[in-house]
Write a protein that holds these residues in place. Structure first.
Motif, short mmCIF file in Angstrom:
data_model
loop_
_atom_site.label_atom_id
_atom_site.label_comp_id
_atom_site.label_asym_id
_atom_site.label_seq_id
_atom_site.Cartn_x
_atom_site.Cartn_y
_atom_site.Cartn_z
N SER A 14 0.82 -1.31 0.06
CA SER A 14 -0.01 -0.05 -0.08
C SER A 14 0.85 1.30 0.15
CB SER A 14 -0.97 0.13 1.08
OG SER A 14 -0.86 -1.06 1.84
N SER A 15 1.87 1.62 0.85
CA SER A 15 2.42 2.77 0.91
C SER A 15 3.41 2.99 -0.15
CB SER A 15 2.91 3.09 2.35
OG SER A 15 4.18 2.85 2.46
N LEU A 17 3.02 2.06 -3.17
CA LEU A 17 2.29 2.26 -4.30
C LEU A 17 1.59 3.68 -4.23
CD1 LEU A 17 0.66 -0.97 -5.10
CD2 LEU A 17 2.64 0.17 -6.66
N ASP A 18 1.62 4.20 -3.01
CA ASP A 18 0.66 5.34 -2.65
C ASP A 18 1.55 6.50 -2.65
OD1 ASP A 18 -1.91 6.05 -2.94
OD2 ASP A 18 -2.30 5.81 -0.74
N ALA A 19 2.83 6.64 -3.05
CA ALA A 19 3.78 7.84 -2.97
C ALA A 19 4.58 8.09 -4.37
CB ALA A 19 4.67 7.73 -1.90
N LYS A 23 2.86 6.60 -7.20
CA LYS A 23 1.51 7.10 -7.16
C LYS A 23 0.80 7.87 -8.44
CE LYS A 23 -1.33 10.29 -4.21
NZ LYS A 23 -1.31 11.06 -3.22
N ARG A 24 1.93 8.70 -8.92
CA ARG A 24 1.48 9.57 -10.16
C ARG A 24 1.44 8.87 -11.26
NH1 ARG A 24 5.67 12.95 -11.23
NH2 ARG A 24 6.97 12.93 -9.20
N ARG A 26 0.23 5.68 -11.33
CA ARG A 26 -1.10 5.07 -11.45
C ARG A 26 -2.15 5.93 -11.50
NH1 ARG A 26 -1.49 3.47 -5.96
NH2 ARG A 26 -3.53 2.46 -6.29
N GLU A 27 -1.98 7.20 -10.90
CA GLU A 27 -3.34 8.41 -11.10
C GLU A 27 -3.48 8.73 -12.57
OE1 GLU A 27 -3.21 10.37 -6.76
OE2 GLU A 27 -2.06 11.41 -8.39
#
Ligand code: ADE
Length: 248
Positions: A14-15, A17-19, A23-24, A26-27
């Motif tokens: 989780s973390s 992939l979320d930074a 993160k960008r 994925r977004e």
């Protein structure tokens, strides 16, 4: 690019992939990571995913059935889809290997745990096996994250500057040259003058020489495969002679 990750510990992802870059990516839709919990595919009452090894010895081995079922549910029989097992027994992940994986729109990553996975997973499911280095992790999760990160940086549109990966260490077979930013003099430690000169040809020459020297000093074995000019080979010979004279 889509990654399907098969793991007993999806929360590890989780973390990271979320930074930042992941993160960008994925977004923006360039990267998609689907996490599949292998335990969801265990069919017995206790949701067993591991068992003792035949032949005895310590440790536990991951059972084949839940892994096969998880991959089948997520990937079906998609032709030519790479199914990669992360394990210390795989071929070594290098910048070149990462580059070769870019051609695939989708990759499946299986994260082993415990002592390993039942050998039939290797024999009948997996098409490739990758290690991130000659050391042993408790499982393939961190290795899968490393692989996702290395490949994602190379995807078009992920880094702001498309040339950024070109100068990276290893991208061209050499370690990267040193970087400096302001202030030009800090605590009396000065930035090399050539970098302040505005002479772009001289800066390019200096950087290439620094990259060469750094590689020669720290990772000389990389030089065997690096693409070098005649002039660079002569420079290497000269440095080598100087060292031989100093030590001889
Ligand atoms: N699992 C355990 N150790 C590993 C390694 N070095 N590379 C990839 N997967 C692993």
């Amino acid at each position: 690019m889509q990654f399907d990750v098969f793991t007993l510990f999806p929360e590890i992802f989780s973390s990271p992939l979320d930074a930042s870059i992941l993160k960008r990516a994925r977004e923006s839709g360039v990267l998609s990571v689907r996490l599949h919990n292998i335990r969801d595919y265990a069919t017995d009452r206790h949701r067993t995913t591991d068992d003792t090894p035949y032949g005895g010895g310590g440790g536990m081995v991951m059972k084949p059935e839940p892994i096969f079922a998880a991959v089948k549910a997520a990937a079906g029989g998609e032709q030519g889809l790479p199914i990669i097992l992360l394990s210390p027994q795989g071929r070594l992940l290098t910048q070149e290997v990462a580059g070769s994986l870019l051609h695939f729109p989708r990759l499946c990553l299986i994260c082993g745990r415990y002592e390993g996975v039942d050998e039939r997973v290797r024999e009948h499911l997996v098409s490739d096996e990758i290690s991130i280095g000659d050391y042993v992790l408790s499982g393939g999760e961190l290795a899968a994250l490393v692989l996702i990160e290395v490949v994602t940086r190379l995807l078009p549109g992920v880094l702001g500057d498309p040339a950024a990966t070109f100068e990276d260490s290893h991208a061209r077979g050499l370690l990267e040259y040193p970087h400096y930013t302001r202030p030009a003099n800090w605590r009396g430690w000065e930035v090399p003058e050539v970098l302040l000169s505005g002479d772009h040809a001289a800066i390019t020459r200096w950087r290439r020489e620094q990259a060469l020297r750094r590689t020669w000093q720290r990772r000389p074995e990389l030089l065997q495969r690096a693409r070098l000019t005649e002039q660079e080979r002569l420079l290497l010979e000269q440095w080598q002679k100087e060292t031989d004279n100093d030590t001889g």
